[in-house]
Design an enzyme around this catalytic site. Structure first.
Site, PDB file in Angstrom:
ATOM      1  NE  ARG A   1      51.510  38.892  43.770  1.00 21.34           N
ATOM      2  CZ  ARG A   1      50.652  39.335  42.947  1.00 21.34           C
ATOM      3  NH1 ARG A   1      49.277  39.511  43.280  1.00 21.34           N
ATOM      4  NH2 ARG A   1      50.822  39.912  41.779  1.00 21.34           N
TER       5      ARG A   1
ATOM      6  CD  GLU B   1      48.363  37.427  40.215  1.00 17.46           C
ATOM      7  OE1 GLU B   1      46.856  37.949  40.182  1.00 17.46           O
ATOM      8  OE2 GLU B   1      49.106  38.203  39.859  1.00 17.46           O
TER       9      GLU B   1
ATOM     10  CB  SER C   1      44.389  48.000  39.294  1.00 19.98           C
ATOM     11  OG  SER C   1      44.684  46.878  40.281  1.00 19.98           O
TER      12      SER C   1
ATOM     13  CG  ASN D   1      48.361  39.292  47.241  1.00 19.22           C
ATOM     14  OD1 ASN D   1      49.320  40.174  47.732  1.00 19.22           O
ATOM     15  ND2 ASN D   1      47.616  39.533  46.173  1.00 19.22           N
TER      16      ASN D   1
ATOM     17  CD  GLU E   1      40.531  37.190  34.306  1.00 16.36           C
ATOM     18  OE1 GLU E   1      39.662  36.891  34.969  1.00 16.36           O
ATOM     19  OE2 GLU E   1      41.923  36.907  34.763  1.00 16.36           O
ATOM     20  CG  ASN E   2      36.006  40.684  34.015  1.00 18.86           C
ATOM     21  OD1 ASN E   2      35.491  40.078  34.011  1.00 18.86           O
ATOM     22  ND2 ASN E   2      36.987  41.153  34.894  1.00 18.86           N
TER      23      ASN E   2
ATOM     24  CG  LEU F   1      45.889  43.978  29.528  1.00 21.22           C
ATOM     25  CD1 LEU F   1      44.941  44.134  28.326  1.00 21.22           C
ATOM     26  CD2 LEU F   1      47.333  44.691  29.698  1.00 21.22           C
TER      27      LEU F   1
ATOM     28  CE  LYS G   1      43.534  42.385  47.134  1.00 23.35           C
ATOM     29  NZ  LYS G   1      43.687  42.535  45.585  1.00 23.35           N
TER      30      LYS G   1
ATOM     31  CG  HIS H   1      52.075  41.445  36.700  1.00 18.25           C
ATOM     32  ND1 HIS H   1      52.053  42.436  36.057  1.00 18.25           N
ATOM     33  CD2 HIS H   1      51.271  41.542  37.842  1.00 18.25           C
ATOM     34  CE1 HIS H   1      51.276  43.583  36.537  1.00 18.25           C
ATOM     35  NE2 HIS H   1      50.861  43.083  37.537  1.00 18.25           N
TER      36      HIS H   1
ATOM     37  NE  ARG I   1      51.534  50.115  40.052  1.00 18.63           N
ATOM     38  CZ  ARG I   1      51.727  48.803  39.904  1.00 18.63           C
ATOM     39  NH1 ARG I   1      52.631  47.878  39.306  1.00 18.63           N
ATOM     40  NH2 ARG I   1      50.670  47.892  40.579  1.00 18.63           N
TER      41      ARG I   1
ATOM     42  CB  VAL J   1      41.456  45.360  31.307  1.00 21.50           C
ATOM     43  CG1 VAL J   1      41.034  46.152  29.973  1.00 21.50           C
ATOM     44  CG2 VAL J   1      41.495  46.430  32.367  1.00 21.50           C
TER      45      VAL J   1
HETATM   46  P1  ADP Z   1      44.445  43.781  40.307  1.00 22.26           P
HETATM   47  O1  ADP Z   1      45.693  44.364  39.516  1.00 22.26           O
HETATM   48  O2  ADP Z   1      43.985  44.744  41.460  1.00 22.26           O
HETATM   49  O3  ADP Z   1      44.493  42.510  40.767  1.00 22.26           O
HETATM   50  P2  ADP Z   1      42.364  43.155  38.657  1.00 22.26           P
HETATM   51  O4  ADP Z   1      43.061  42.136  37.885  1.00 22.26           O
HETATM   52  O5  ADP Z   1      41.310  42.648  39.375  1.00 22.26           O
HETATM   53  O6  ADP Z   1      43.308  43.997  39.503  1.00 22.26           O
HETATM   54  O7  ADP Z   1      41.914  44.278  37.670  1.00 22.26           O
HETATM   55  C1  ADP Z   1      41.133  45.321  38.170  1.00 22.26           C
HETATM   56  C2  ADP Z   1      40.845  46.238  37.059  1.00 22.26           C
HETATM   57  O8  ADP Z   1      40.214  45.644  35.952  1.00 22.26           O
HETATM   58  C3  ADP Z   1      39.847  47.557  37.552  1.00 22.26           C
HETATM   59  O9  ADP Z   1      40.557  48.641  37.762  1.00 22.26           O
HETATM   60  C4  ADP Z   1      39.139  47.902  36.138  1.00 22.26           C
HETATM   61  O10 ADP Z   1      39.994  48.815  35.658  1.00 22.26           O
HETATM   62  C5  ADP Z   1      39.325  46.613  35.127  1.00 22.26           C
HETATM   63  N1  ADP Z   1      38.080  46.135  35.174  1.00 22.26           N
HETATM   64  C6  ADP Z   1      37.323  44.993  35.790  1.00 22.26           C
HETATM   65  N2  ADP Z   1      36.187  44.691  35.324  1.00 22.26           N
HETATM   66  C7  ADP Z   1      36.174  45.580  34.142  1.00 22.26           C
HETATM   67  C8  ADP Z   1      35.072  45.666  33.050  1.00 22.26           C
HETATM   68  N3  ADP Z   1      33.954  44.752  33.102  1.00 22.26           N
HETATM   69  N4  ADP Z   1      35.305  46.454  31.936  1.00 22.26           N
HETATM   70  C9  ADP Z   1      36.458  46.943  32.008  1.00 22.26           C
HETATM   71  N5  ADP Z   1      37.348  47.168  32.968  1.00 22.26           N
HETATM   72  C10 ADP Z   1      37.307  46.212  33.967  1.00 22.26           C
END
Ligand code: ADP
Length: 390
Positions: free
Chosen positions: A90, A376, A208, A8, A328-329, A206, A15, A178, A238, A326
């Site tokens: 990808r 992915e 980046s 990727n 998941e976490n 959700l 990556k 996506h 963005r 966002v």
């Molecule tokens: P990408 O689109 O780069 O693959 P990810 O899906 O890994 O990104 O998401 C990254 C974003 O998720 C980070 O920029 C951050 O905003 C958010 N994030 C990650 N962990 C947390 C958390 N514990 N709480 C809130 N936001 C989180």
């Protein structure tokens, strides 16, 4: 042992993951080269998170993506037992016709190069490692997995912009992105929640980059992303959906060049631009700055609005799914977003949400709310294996 490499490639990062083909696919290592051309830094971790490589290189050793691909390829050859049978890439843009992954040959590569103007920040980077591998190992099977492919079953009517139709024919249409994430989540849903998985589902990716997808019976029928990955929800940097009149204003009144406008919309907007603090939701949640709460309020508001639009496209809703960084976490963000879904009958269970359970809705909720971690890379590995063994 046969292995599959998943690549990727972004503008300054490469990556990669290696999977063993042992009946099921088994993840062996995961790594990335960041800071390509500036401060190249390579990390490789085992599937259990153990750090196997952690190396910084001079900028002139890894000046660009091809150099990064060569270096990573060499390292993996040295450290990896087994036989590499294929590489899955990808590729952000598969154009209007590719609705599934495809084996790369000279003709496909030429076609994909033609889509570079549609995704100038991503497509050339995605294609660079493919060329390097074709030069070094011309016999190696390479598979392109497109972020747009999963959305190609849309009713063409939905993919039009209301501008003269000749532009649609030229390729100016809503592609959606996506797709590899949504496809993975749709497959997982079919396994873990077959009932709702067969119905009307909104998936919120959700990270980046952020978008939402309406699934009907596991198939994409609408997406918040359009011609480029700028549309829909505001993202880390963005802008998301914007009145095109704003762009005319910036061009005419601020006399911005196309390049300046591109930088503004892709790199300086979204949560970063709104907050003036950060593009990272974690920083914004921790910040006391008024801009931080404005950015998060706006993000949640737009997710709510788009959920309404997608529910309308589906004619109702049977499940809502959170995924990516966002989704998941962050229990806090999930709770804020779930409040915007109450009118659809969704109700969160605070304890399940806090614990990050698979199902985080309450017993009284009319529809399940789920957290389904996306993968992915595994999706790409699966596609790659399926194509070379077909
Ligand atoms: P990408 O689109 O780069 O693959 P990810 O899906 O890994 O990104 O998401 C990254 C974003 O998720 C980070 O920029 C951050 O905003 C958010 N994030 C990650 N962990 C947390 C958390 N514990 N709480 C809130 N936001 C989180």
């Amino acid at each position: 042992m046969d292995t599959i490499l998943v690549v990727n490639a972004g503008s300054s990062s490469l990556k990669f993951e290696v999977f063993a083909v042992a009946g099921a696919l088994e993840r062996l290592v995961k790594g990335q080269m960041e800071g390509i051309g500036t401060t190249p830094h390579l990390t490789i971790k085992s599937s259990t998170g153990e750090r196997l490589e952690n190396e910084t290189y001079p900028a002139d050793v890894v000046p660009d993506l091809p150099a990064a691909m060569r270096l990573v390829g060499e390292l993996l050859r040295q450290r990896q037992a087994g036989r590499l049978i294929a590489v899955g890439h990808r590729v952000v843009h598969g154009g209007p016709n590719h609705s599934r992954p495809a084996r790369i040959d000279a003709e496909l590569l030429r076609e994909l190069e033609r889509y570079a103007p549609l995704a100038p920040l991503h497509q050339p980077n995605n294609l660079a490692p493919i060329r390097v591998l074709r030069e070094r190992q011309p016999e190696l099977a390479q598979i392109a997995c497109f972020d747009t492919a999963f959305h190609r079953g849309h009713d063409p009517m939905t993919d039009h912009y209301a501008i003269p139709a000749r532009f649609f024919d030229e390729g100016v249409r809503r592609y959606g992105f996506h797709g590899l994430s949504y496809e993975y989540v749709a497959d997982r849903l079919a396994e873990i929640s077959p009932g709702p998985g067969k119905g009307r589902v909104i998936v919120a990716h959700l990270g980046s980059g952020a978008s939402m997808c309406a699934l009907y019976q596991g198939v994409s029928v609408e997406s918040t992303l359009g011609f480029t990955a700028l549309d829909g929800l505001p993202m880390g940097t963005r802008c998301g959906q914007i009145d095109p009149g704003v762009l005319l204003y910036l061009l005419q009144q601020h006399v911005m060049s196309a390049g300046q406008l591109q930088d503004l919309l892709y790199k300086e907007s979204g949560l970063k631009g709104l907050s003036g603090v950060s593009n990272d939701v974690r920083d914004l949640l921790a910040s006391e700055e008024p801009g931080a709460s404005l950015a998060l309020d706006h993000f949640v508001h737009r997710i709510g609005l788009n959920a309404g639009a997608l529910a309308a496209a589906l004619g109702g809703l049977d499940a809502f799914v959170f995924t990516a960084g966002v989704g998941e976490n962050s229990p806090v963000m999930r709770a804020r977003i779930a409040r915007k879904l109450e009118w659809l009958g969704a109700a969160l269970d605070p304890a399940r949400n806090e614990a990050g359970d698979l199902v985080i809705s309450s017993g009284s909720s009319k529809i399940p709310i789920l957290v389904v971690p996306t993968d992915e890379e595994l999706m790409i590995a699966r596609h790659t294996l399926a194509l070379i063994t077909a």
